[in-house]
Design a protein around this motif. Structure first.
Motif, PDB file in Angstrom:
ATOM      1  N   ARG A  41       0.838  -1.202   0.000  1.00  0.00           N
ATOM      2  CA  ARG A  41       0.000   0.000   0.000  1.00  0.00           C
ATOM      3  C   ARG A  41       0.875   1.255   0.000  1.00  0.00           C
ATOM      4  O   ARG A  41       0.655   2.168  -0.791  1.00  0.00           O
ATOM      5  CB  ARG A  41      -0.941   0.003   1.207  1.00  0.00           C
ATOM      6  N   ASP A  42       1.881   1.285   0.859  1.00  0.00           N
ATOM      7  CA  ASP A  42       2.751   2.464   0.956  1.00  0.00           C
ATOM      8  C   ASP A  42       3.559   2.674  -0.322  1.00  0.00           C
ATOM      9  O   ASP A  42       3.685   3.809  -0.800  1.00  0.00           O
ATOM     10  CB  ASP A  42       3.689   2.337   2.152  1.00  0.00           C
ATOM     11  N   ARG A  43       4.108   1.612  -0.883  1.00  0.00           N
ATOM     12  CA  ARG A  43       4.911   1.728  -2.099  1.00  0.00           C
ATOM     13  C   ARG A  43       4.061   2.173  -3.288  1.00  0.00           C
ATOM     14  O   ARG A  43       4.465   3.038  -4.066  1.00  0.00           O
ATOM     15  CB  ARG A  43       5.590   0.391  -2.435  1.00  0.00           C
ATOM     16  N   SER A  44       2.900   1.566  -3.448  1.00  0.00           N
ATOM     17  CA  SER A  44       2.052   1.928  -4.580  1.00  0.00           C
ATOM     18  C   SER A  44       1.511   3.343  -4.417  1.00  0.00           C
ATOM     19  O   SER A  44       1.446   4.104  -5.385  1.00  0.00           O
ATOM     20  CB  SER A  44       0.929   0.910  -4.776  1.00  0.00           C
ATOM     21  N   ARG A  45       1.149   3.716  -3.198  1.00  0.00           N
ATOM     22  CA  ARG A  45       0.667   5.077  -2.940  1.00  0.00           C
ATOM     23  C   ARG A  45       1.757   6.102  -3.270  1.00  0.00           C
ATOM     24  O   ARG A  45       1.492   7.116  -3.918  1.00  0.00           O
ATOM     25  CB  ARG A  45       0.226   5.225  -1.487  1.00  0.00           C
ATOM     26  N   ALA A  46       2.989   5.829  -2.850  1.00  0.00           N
ATOM     27  CA  ALA A  46       4.099   6.749  -3.133  1.00  0.00           C
ATOM     28  C   ALA A  46       4.308   6.893  -4.638  1.00  0.00           C
ATOM     29  O   ALA A  46       4.427   8.010  -5.164  1.00  0.00           O
ATOM     30  CB  ALA A  46       5.371   6.270  -2.454  1.00  0.00           C
ATOM     31  N   ALA A  47       4.358   5.764  -5.345  1.00  0.00           N
ATOM     32  CA  ALA A  47       4.602   5.801  -6.790  1.00  0.00           C
ATOM     33  C   ALA A  47       3.479   6.518  -7.528  1.00  0.00           C
ATOM     34  O   ALA A  47       3.741   7.356  -8.409  1.00  0.00           O
ATOM     35  CB  ALA A  47       4.747   4.380  -7.320  1.00  0.00           C
ATOM     36  N   LEU A  48       2.242   6.200  -7.195  1.00  0.00           N
ATOM     37  CA  LEU A  48       1.119   6.815  -7.902  1.00  0.00           C
ATOM     38  C   LEU A  48       0.972   8.292  -7.558  1.00  0.00           C
ATOM     39  O   LEU A  48       0.537   9.084  -8.403  1.00  0.00           O
ATOM     40  CB  LEU A  48      -0.168   6.046  -7.607  1.00  0.00           C
TER      41      LEU A  48
END
Length: 95
Positions: A41-48
């Motif tokens: 969740r944190d990685r995808s949120r950061a990237a998006l």
């Protein structure tokens, strides 16, 4: 701006095709790897978020599709918060 899709596998085995308006997702997720739910969740949120900010810088408005994808990922993650050791797999990238 090159967009891409990425396919994930949720802890229950279900798959989902996701969208990013930028290739920056490659800097945060790796195909063939699984991540603990909160980390995914944190990685995808950061990237998006970065991807949406790039759209904002180029076109003057954030990417509504990236922001909507963050919402779908957050909603998906909430479904598995009570699952013991939930993992989200990144299956592939499609440019």
């Amino acid at each position: 701006m090159p967009e891409m899709r990425f396919t994930i596998r949720w802890p229950d085995g279900g798959t989902e095709d996701c969208y990013s308006p930028s290739l920056v997702i490659k800097d945060h997720l790796e195909p063939g790897r699984s991540y603990p739910l909160a980390e995914f969740r944190d990685r995808s949120r950061a990237a998006l978020s970065i991807a949406s900010d790039r759209v904002l810088a180029k076109y003057g408005f954030p990417c509504s599709r990236a922001l909507a994808q963050i919402g779908r990922i957050d909603a998906g993650c909430r479904q598995f918060e009570d699952t013991p050791d939930p993992q989200v797999g990144v299956l592939s990238f499609q440019e």
